[in-house]
Design an enzyme around this catalytic site. Structure first.
Site, short mmCIF file in Angstrom:
data_model
loop_
_atom_site.label_atom_id
_atom_site.label_comp_id
_atom_site.label_asym_id
_atom_site.label_seq_id
_atom_site.Cartn_x
_atom_site.Cartn_y
_atom_site.Cartn_z
N THR A 115 -11.64 8.88 -12.78
CA THR A 115 -10.76 8.32 -11.76
C THR A 115 -11.20 6.95 -11.30
O THR A 115 -10.46 6.26 -10.59
CB THR A 115 -10.64 9.27 -10.56
N GLU B 119 0.82 -1.21 0.00
CA GLU B 119 0.00 0.00 0.00
C GLU B 119 0.86 1.26 0.00
O GLU B 119 0.50 2.27 -0.60
CB GLU B 119 -0.93 -0.03 1.22
#
Length: 548
Positions: free
Chosen positions: A527, A393
């Site tokens: 997006t 992440e």
């Protein structure tokens, strides 16, 4: 070490992230597709000698996108190895969809190990909106999965009714996933049902803009008693006016050192927080500045994008590690963080698209294209240096010879890395980007698949040889990777979950398709990975038509 940055949301709802402000251009502007919109379409180069591709893009025709059940030949690559990879990604999509259908239908997401649905997302008010269905519908359509597509369309048409729900939702998430998804499907199909859904939902989001300065709140309560003004696209200027007002405020507000802080106060009309990021909390703002220009020829948006990128370079947010890896980082209280998040890996594709469409500065064009490729290489390194071959992440660069070290070690089925592979493949034609994408597909299949006929789960620790699965199949996995970030968000003393999404599966499919399938000369992605048509180039850019 990179720190987590939380979006503080006081009870007055005064702080609004730049990523949320950025949503306006790719949602509200497109509701009307008004021919009175006074931007000239930009010229997208097809055979640019700077980025020559092995396959020159071709114009998209209506027949290129027609759904035929089981049609895997449409847009296929002549290379049989690439066709195998593409077919494999389609099989992954079918497995993910079938598991969602069987165990979580109408829920927002699937818990593939538990085989139950999950709809406790705070961004949707804990309500079953069928987020996976809406996120996946354009992917199903583009892949030619007609049976699955018809099932999704029928549910949206007959069961998704925003007029009967009164619940607090994220303006950003409802716009990028639902409004954006509906607009994408209307562009692809001309199906009036989708534009009706988009318009009706968008009108219910408008109360978020009722603030002293016009910058919207991050959350709004959908009013089940309020109907849209009309059940068709009207060319209503209210959406354009909202965008113009927000743009004017942001542009005229002082931005220290040319940098946009990631939070804005809609009560007093100023930046707050002293945190700057092109990744978490800021990504969509910068993405939509560029893509508003690409989609409509909006020169003001392009000017703001170029100035923002110049400021980030000048202030040292694009950096080199000790071993020469290039990365895009953030700044908090004037302090540079020596690390990068997975979310920020989308900047490889962003900078490349910016370079392709930069007609004013050849030096910047060459420099940004080089940076785009180097950042994408860094993100690839963050993957191949783990035991699972999937990226963490977030990762830092302050560990000497090790160079890349995971800070947040989980993998959430994110699409940003694959997104950049896809864009750079289309713009350069370099085979390594397809090979890197295939590495991701194989790793997902090996570590994230929850059984022979199961769905796909995120991972707890990518540095483990046998990583534990987190039992959540994100909706964006079907929309893009085949994008969701669950960061914490405070509302007073209450911790809330903030949802952020993209889908890698669509990008993997397009990575192994020929260039005419969603040609980047004709389409631009929002997006959430939903394609929207480029004005003046794409016949699917459907202008406003008055009702008969």
């Amino acid at each position: 070490m990179m720190s987590k940055h939380y979006f503080l949301r006081p009870k007055r709802k005064v702080l609004y992230g730049l990523f949320s402000i950025g949503l306006l251009s790719f949602g509200f502007v497109f509701i009307g597709w008004n021919p009175l919109w006074d931007f000239e379409p930009i010229q997208m180069p097809r055979n640019d000698t700077r980025y020559s591709s092995k396959q020159s893009p071709q114009s998209l025709k209506e027949t290129d996108i027609t759904v035929v059940s089981g049609d895997t030949a449409r847009g296929s690559d002549p290379d049989p190895n690439v066709r195998f990879r593409r077919d494999f990604v389609v099989k992954m999509m079918v497995d993910a969809w079938d598991n969602y259908r069987d165990h979580a239908w109408e829920e927002n997401e699937l818990k593939p190990i538990s085989k139950v649905g999950y709809s406790d997302n705070t961004c949707f008010g804990g309500t079953k909106f069928g987020a996976t269905i809406v996120d996946a519908v354009d992917t199903l359509y583009i892949m030619g999965l007609n049976e699955q597509y018809q099932m999704a369309r029928q549910w949206i048409a007959e069961h998704l009714d925003f007029g009967s729900i009164k619940v607090e939702v994220s303006v950003f998430e409802m716009n990028i996933r639902f409004v954006g998804g509906f607009l994408s499907m209307y562009a692809l199909t001309g199906d009036i049902m989708y534009k009706d859904k988009a318009y009706n939902l968008a009108t219910k989001l408008l109360p978020a803009f009722d603030t002293p300065v016009g910058i919207p709140y991050g959350w709004v309560t959908l009013n089940g008693d309020k109907e849209g003004k009309e059940n068709h696209i009207t060319g209503d200027p209210v959406f354009r006016d909202k965008v113009n007002r927000v743009r004017k405020i942001i542009k005229e507000t002082d931005s220290p050192n040319g940098l946009y802080w990631s939070q804005f106060d809609p009560i007093y009309g100023n930046f707050v927080g002293n945190y700057v990021s092109i990744g978490p909390m800021g990504d969509s703002f910068y993405e939509y500045l560029l893509k508003s220009y690409v989609q409509t020829g909006d020169d003001e948006a392009r000017e703001m994008y170029d100035k923002a990128m110049d400021a980030m370079e000048t202030n040292g947010l694009i950096r080199y590690s000790e071993t020469g890896l290039v990365y895009f980082t953030d700044m908090n209280n004037q302090q540079i963080n020596e690390g990068m998040s997975h979310l920020t890996c989308f900047t490889g594709g962003l900078l490349a698209l910016g370079a392709l469409t930069d007609i004013k500065n050849d030096t910047r064009t060459t420099r940004h294209m080089k940076i785009a490729q180097e950042i994408t290489n860094t993100c690839h390194e963050s993957y191949i240096r783990t035991d699972s071959n999937l990226g963490p992440e977030s990762f830092s660069f302050n560990n000497g010879e090790a160079d890349i070290s995971g800070v947040e070690r989980e993998y959430k089925l994110r699409p940003e890395v694959v997104e950049s592979y896809f864009v750079l493949w289309r713009l350069t034609g370099e085979d390594k980007y397809r090979d890197w994408g295939w590495e991701v597909a194989e790793a997902i299949q090996k570590h994230c698949k929850t059984g022979e006929k199961g769905g796909y789960s995120g991972l707890e620790d990518v540095y483990s040889r046998h990583p534990q699965q987190d039992d959540l199949q994100q909706s964006f996995f079907l929309a893009e990777t085949l994008k969701v970030d669950a960061g914490q968000m405070h509302r007073g003393s209450t911790v809330r979950i903030f949802c952020y999404n993209k889908s890698s599966r669509k990008y993997l499919y397009l990575l192994f398709s020929s260039n005419e399938v969603i040609d980047l000369s004709d389409w631009v992605f929002n997006t959430e990975g939903h394609p929207l048509p480029i004005k003046g180039r794409n016949p699917f850019y459907r202008p406003f038509m008055p009702p008969i």
